[in-house]
Design a protein around this motif. Structure first.
Motif, PDB file in Angstrom:
ATOM      1  N   GLU A  51       1.271 -10.872  26.741  1.00  0.00           N
ATOM      2  CA  GLU A  51      -0.006 -10.489  26.148  1.00  0.00           C
ATOM      3  C   GLU A  51      -0.936 -11.693  26.037  1.00  0.00           C
ATOM      4  O   GLU A  51      -2.137 -11.593  26.312  1.00  0.00           O
ATOM      5  CB  GLU A  51       0.227  -9.867  24.772  1.00  0.00           C
ATOM      6  N   MET A  52      -0.391 -12.840  25.654  1.00  0.00           N
ATOM      7  CA  MET A  52      -1.205 -14.061  25.553  1.00  0.00           C
ATOM      8  C   MET A  52      -1.747 -14.469  26.916  1.00  0.00           C
ATOM      9  O   MET A  52      -2.911 -14.870  27.032  1.00  0.00           O
ATOM     10  CB  MET A  52      -0.378 -15.203  24.951  1.00  0.00           C
ATOM     11  N   GLN A  53      -0.915 -14.366  27.953  1.00  0.00           N
ATOM     12  CA  GLN A  53      -1.369 -14.695  29.305  1.00  0.00           C
ATOM     13  C   GLN A  53      -2.477 -13.740  29.753  1.00  0.00           C
ATOM     14  O   GLN A  53      -3.445 -14.164  30.393  1.00  0.00           O
ATOM     15  CB  GLN A  53      -0.203 -14.661  30.289  1.00  0.00           C
ATOM     16  N   GLN A  54      -2.348 -12.467  29.408  1.00  0.00           N
ATOM     17  CA  GLN A  54      -3.368 -11.481  29.763  1.00  0.00           C
ATOM     18  C   GLN A  54      -4.691 -11.821  29.080  1.00  0.00           C
ATOM     19  O   GLN A  54      -5.755 -11.766  29.703  1.00  0.00           O
ATOM     20  CB  GLN A  54      -2.921 -10.062  29.361  1.00  0.00           C
TER      21      GLN A  54
ATOM     22  N   GLN B 114      16.561  -8.135  21.270  1.00  0.00           N
ATOM     23  CA  GLN B 114      15.280  -7.554  20.850  1.00  0.00           C
ATOM     24  C   GLN B 114      14.247  -8.651  20.614  1.00  0.00           C
ATOM     25  O   GLN B 114      13.087  -8.526  21.017  1.00  0.00           O
ATOM     26  CB  GLN B 114      15.454  -6.724  19.577  1.00  0.00           C
ATOM     27  N   ALA B 115      14.664  -9.706  19.957  1.00  0.00           N
ATOM     28  CA  ALA B 115      13.750 -10.818  19.678  1.00  0.00           C
ATOM     29  C   ALA B 115      13.282 -11.465  20.978  1.00  0.00           C
ATOM     30  O   ALA B 115      12.103 -11.801  21.118  1.00  0.00           O
ATOM     31  CB  ALA B 115      14.432 -11.842  18.771  1.00  0.00           C
ATOM     32  N   GLU B 116      14.212 -11.654  21.913  1.00  0.00           N
ATOM     33  CA  GLU B 116      13.840 -12.246  23.200  1.00  0.00           C
ATOM     34  C   GLU B 116      12.839 -11.350  23.926  1.00  0.00           C
ATOM     35  O   GLU B 116      11.852 -11.832  24.486  1.00  0.00           O
ATOM     36  CB  GLU B 116      15.083 -12.455  24.061  1.00  0.00           C
ATOM     37  N   HIS B 117      13.080 -10.057  23.915  1.00  0.00           N
ATOM     38  CA  HIS B 117      12.178  -9.115  24.572  1.00  0.00           C
ATOM     39  C   HIS B 117      10.794  -9.148  23.908  1.00  0.00           C
ATOM     40  O   HIS B 117       9.767  -9.162  24.591  1.00  0.00           O
ATOM     41  CB  HIS B 117      12.767  -7.701  24.517  1.00  0.00           C
ATOM     42  N   ALA B 118      10.755  -9.189  22.577  1.00  0.00           N
ATOM     43  CA  ALA B 118       9.484  -9.243  21.860  1.00  0.00           C
ATOM     44  C   ALA B 118       8.724 -10.531  22.187  1.00  0.00           C
ATOM     45  O   ALA B 118       7.500 -10.495  22.387  1.00  0.00           O
ATOM     46  CB  ALA B 118       9.727  -9.147  20.355  1.00  0.00           C
ATOM     47  N   LEU B 119       9.435 -11.651  22.286  1.00  0.00           N
ATOM     48  CA  LEU B 119       8.768 -12.909  22.638  1.00  0.00           C
ATOM     49  C   LEU B 119       8.195 -12.867  24.046  1.00  0.00           C
ATOM     50  O   LEU B 119       7.109 -13.389  24.299  1.00  0.00           O
ATOM     51  CB  LEU B 119       9.733 -14.086  22.485  1.00  0.00           C
TER      52      LEU B 119
END
Length: 176
Positions: free
Chosen positions: A162-165, A151-156
């Motif tokens: 999102e940051m790239q967008q 879950q943590a990996e997926h969230a990261l």
């Protein structure tokens, strides 16, 4: 067949042991069955190795000791143990890290058999950003920690995306 891959050799023995347990085979029958199943280079090895052993009293554990001495020697087991003890996730995915971790547990049973040590070793090996997130979820065991880590990996990954967008949008809006 005499492969030099220690994981295949250990896996073969492990699969035989599962079958032996299912069939409720006695020690001596295990040895006879396994010796019959050896092929190619392994069969040649056994012909020579069997001469130095008392086959009438040979136990399954003694057979495995001889087999592992040839196909999964102590120096290889030692190297794999050292690799496991220093295992870190680094840039690996969680799936790859867990595969290496689970495989390593077979060589370092003292960690694998103790839930607290198993969890601690897993947590110590995680990438710091994942470790922080998993620790916040307070898993009590390795089995509880693994879905948390995924879950943590997926969230990261979502955060990175999102940051790239946002960077792409900022660059697009700043161009004339």
């Amino acid at each position: 067949m005499g492969t030099t891959d220690p994981f295949l050799a250990k896996g073969w023995i492990r699969s035989l042991e599962l079958q032996f347990k299912l069939l409720d085979m006695k020690d001596g029958d295990r040895v006879k069955c396994t010796a019959y199943m050896l092929r190619d280079d392994a069969s040649l090895w056994w012909e020579i190795a069997a001469h130095g052993l008392n086959l009438a009293t040979l136990t399954w554990d003694q057979f495995k000791e001889a087999f592992y001495g040839k196909y999964f020697p102590a120096d290889v087991r030692g190297r794999l143990t050292r690799e496991f003890m220093s295992l870190r996730q680094g840039d690996s995915s969680m799936a790859e890290f867990m595969r290496k971790f689970d495989r390593g547990c077979h060589f370092v049973l003292i960690i694998a058999r103790h839930a607290a040590q198993n969890l601690r070793h897993f947590m110590d090996g995680l990438r710091l950003t994942l470790r922080r997130d998993v620790m916040l979820m307070r898993p009590a065991s390795y089995d509880e920690a693994t879905p948390c880590a995924f879950q943590a990996e997926h969230a990261l990954r979502d955060i990175d995306f999102e940051m790239q967008q946002k960077q792409h949008q900022a660059q697009s809006s700043s161009q004339p």
